[in-house]
Scaffold this active site. Structure first.
Site, PDB file in Angstrom:
ATOM      1  N   HIS A  32      31.251 -10.984  14.641  1.00 23.88           N
ATOM      2  CA  HIS A  32      29.923 -11.295  15.211  1.00 23.88           C
ATOM      3  C   HIS A  32      28.872 -10.275  14.767  1.00 23.88           C
ATOM      4  CE1 HIS A  32      32.166 -13.178  18.877  1.00 23.88           C
ATOM      5  NE2 HIS A  32      31.819 -14.128  18.029  1.00 23.88           N
ATOM      6  N   ASN A  69      28.183 -22.663   7.630  1.00 18.60           N
ATOM      7  CA  ASN A  69      29.014 -21.908   8.551  1.00 18.60           C
ATOM      8  C   ASN A  69      30.303 -22.713   8.749  1.00 18.60           C
ATOM      9  OD1 ASN A  69      30.116 -20.583  10.719  1.00 18.60           O
ATOM     10  ND2 ASN A  69      28.202 -20.439  11.879  1.00 18.60           N
ATOM     11  N   ARG A  86      40.866 -17.707  23.800  1.00 17.77           N
ATOM     12  CA  ARG A  86      41.619 -16.560  23.265  1.00 17.77           C
ATOM     13  C   ARG A  86      41.925 -15.561  24.375  1.00 17.77           C
ATOM     14  NH1 ARG A  86      37.642 -15.262  18.358  1.00 17.77           N
ATOM     15  NH2 ARG A  86      36.713 -17.280  18.796  1.00 17.77           N
ATOM     16  N   ARG A 145      28.279 -18.107   5.774  1.00 19.29           N
ATOM     17  CA  ARG A 145      28.822 -17.165   6.748  1.00 19.29           C
ATOM     18  C   ARG A 145      30.309 -16.973   6.460  1.00 19.29           C
ATOM     19  NH1 ARG A 145      31.368 -18.400  12.427  1.00 19.29           N
ATOM     20  NH2 ARG A 145      31.742 -16.282  13.086  1.00 19.29           N
ATOM     21  N   GLU A 156      21.990 -17.357  14.700  1.00 21.06           N
ATOM     22  CA  GLU A 156      22.784 -16.899  13.567  1.00 21.06           C
ATOM     23  C   GLU A 156      22.332 -17.511  12.247  1.00 21.06           C
ATOM     24  OE1 GLU A 156      26.947 -17.638  13.991  1.00 21.06           O
ATOM     25  OE2 GLU A 156      27.419 -15.700  13.096  1.00 21.06           O
TER      26      GLU A 156
END
Ligand code: AMP
Length: 404
Positions: free
Chosen positions: A181, A7, A242, A92, A388
């Site tokens: 996501h 990832n 963000r 990923r 994940e």
């Protein structure tokens, strides 16, 4: 199957070696501040996962991964002694654009398409691609799979994914909403269906991935029909650093008034806004909750804004679904913060999402998927633990097993 999950982020690398049969983790690695002189990498092995810290000054993400491969082969604690003991690699990938609507085995054709996706996530995709290339060189016979954050959202209809911009920008540059996501939203929806004991295809579920990044998805009969992240993961909710959605005119206004460059604006919106920007303290929700508790007004306001935006997204998705059976909370904040969940659902009880305060506050069951609404709540509220890496490993196992 023994799968190395990779990832790669813009300045980080997360990796795990997983045995998919028993969902067992054999190695965990986290490299942070990659690219800077302070870069480091923690590596730990089963069964006790005692971390060893390696300094990685100035190395790129793929160079850190190359170093991890060396450690995997050389460390006496490692469960493997040669790279061919890794059966497959699962990568990923943040953006798959319109090129990838599902996970893919990385052959030459897929690798070429990955290059075309790079401009859609210029901070994330290029380091991931560099990792793929490095591993293709080091382990040419090991199959690699790309698992995309965007793939689950490829079922969004045009009315959800198109922006009201001149059509030519979609036609020329494929500017549209892709979401992110996706692996987490898909998993959260499926786990909620399991908790409810009904097939996902019969249900309407709103999945809330609330971590450092955050997004909410309307999963109607098992399909993503809308999600809060857009062309990039900047759109939508207020996040750690963000801004999420703001009036786009602010960007041009600030560029004119403060003579900001494109790169500076990019940094302000992605790294200096959100919880950090408003609180002026931290991007970490735990710090901000603590500060608000201690009386810091801006920390309190940051939390109120965060909650307000989550509530609006959940309410908006309730309006576009054909039915709503459950709302799922997942990722760092969604799973762990009883206070945030209480604040969010305090405003949603009139829509039939009624939290059970005791169940919400149970800490003994952390890590377990569970229902935290009252028994009579028309819409159930669930917590699902995001995992994940396991999802990516499983997906990789599926595709590689099909290769024979
Ligand atoms: P993630 O990106 O999923 O790792 O989530 C990271 C975010 O989860 C950070 O903002 C953390 O502050 C937040 N988080 C983790 N544990 C808690 C907690 N117990 N209470 C509030 N926020 C938490």
């Amino acid at each position: 199957m023994r799968v190395l999950v990779v990832n790669a982020g813009s300045s980080s690398l997360k990796s795990q070696l997983l045995e998919t049969d028993g969902k067992i983790s054999l190695m965990k690695c986290l490299a942070e501040k990659v690219g800077t002189s302070d870069a480091y990498m923690n590596v730990s092995f089963a069964p006790d996962f005692k971390k060893t810290k390696y300094q990685m000054p100035g190395l790129s993400v793929s160079e850190c991964l190359a170093k991890l491969l060396d450690i995997l082969v050389e460390d006496p604690e490692s469960p493997i002694s040669a790279l061919d003991q890794i059966d497959a690699v699962g990568n990923r990938i943040v953006a798959g654009g319109e090129y990838f609507t599902k996970s893919a085995v990385i052959d030459d054709e897929a690798r070429e398409k990955l290059t075309l996706c790079e401009e859609l996530a210029p901070l994330h995709n290029p380091p991931a691609d560099a990792c793929i290339d490095m591993m293709r060189e080091h382990m040419p016979n090991t199959p690699q799979v790309a698992v995309f954050d965007t793939a689950f959202h490829s079922t969004m209809p045009p009315k959800a994914y198109l922006y009201p911009l001149p059509r030519e920008y979609y036609e020329k540059y494929r500017i549209r909403r892709y979401g992110a996501h996706g692996t987490s939203h898909r998993y959260a929806a499926q786990q909620a269906a399991n908790l409810l004991g009904r097939p996902l295809r019969d249900l309407g579920i709103i999945t809330c991935h609330l971590g450092n990044g955050g997004s909410i998805t309307a999963v109607n009969h098992g399909k993503s029909i809308d999600t809060t992240m857009g062309f990039t993961p900047l759109e939508g909710l207020m996040m750690g650093t963000r801004s999420g959605s703001i009036d786009p005119a602010i960007v041009t206004y600030l560029m004119r008034r403060e003579h900001k460059t494109f790169d500076e604006m990019d940094r302000i919106l992605n790294k200096e806004s959100g919880i950090l920007g408003v609180s002026g303290l931290s991007a970490d929700m735990r710090d901000v909750l603590q500060a608000a508790d201690d009386g810091d007004e801006w920390a309190e306001l940051a939390i109120e804004m965060y909650v307000h935006r989550v509530q609006k997204a959940i309410g908006g998705y309730y309006a576009i679904m054909t039915r709503t059976d459950a709302v799922v909370m997942t990722a760092g904040i969604g799973e762990n913060s009883a206070e945030l969940r209480e604040r969010i659902f305090a405003g949603l009880a009139h829509m039939g999402m009624i939290l059970d305060k005791d169940r919400n506050n149970v800490t003994g069951e952390i890590g377990l998927n569970r229902v935290i609404s009252i028994d009579d709540s028309p819409i159930k509220i669930c917590i699902v633990t995001a995992d994940e890496e396991i999802r990516i490993a499983r997906e990789t196992d599926n595709l590689v097993s099909q290769l024979g």
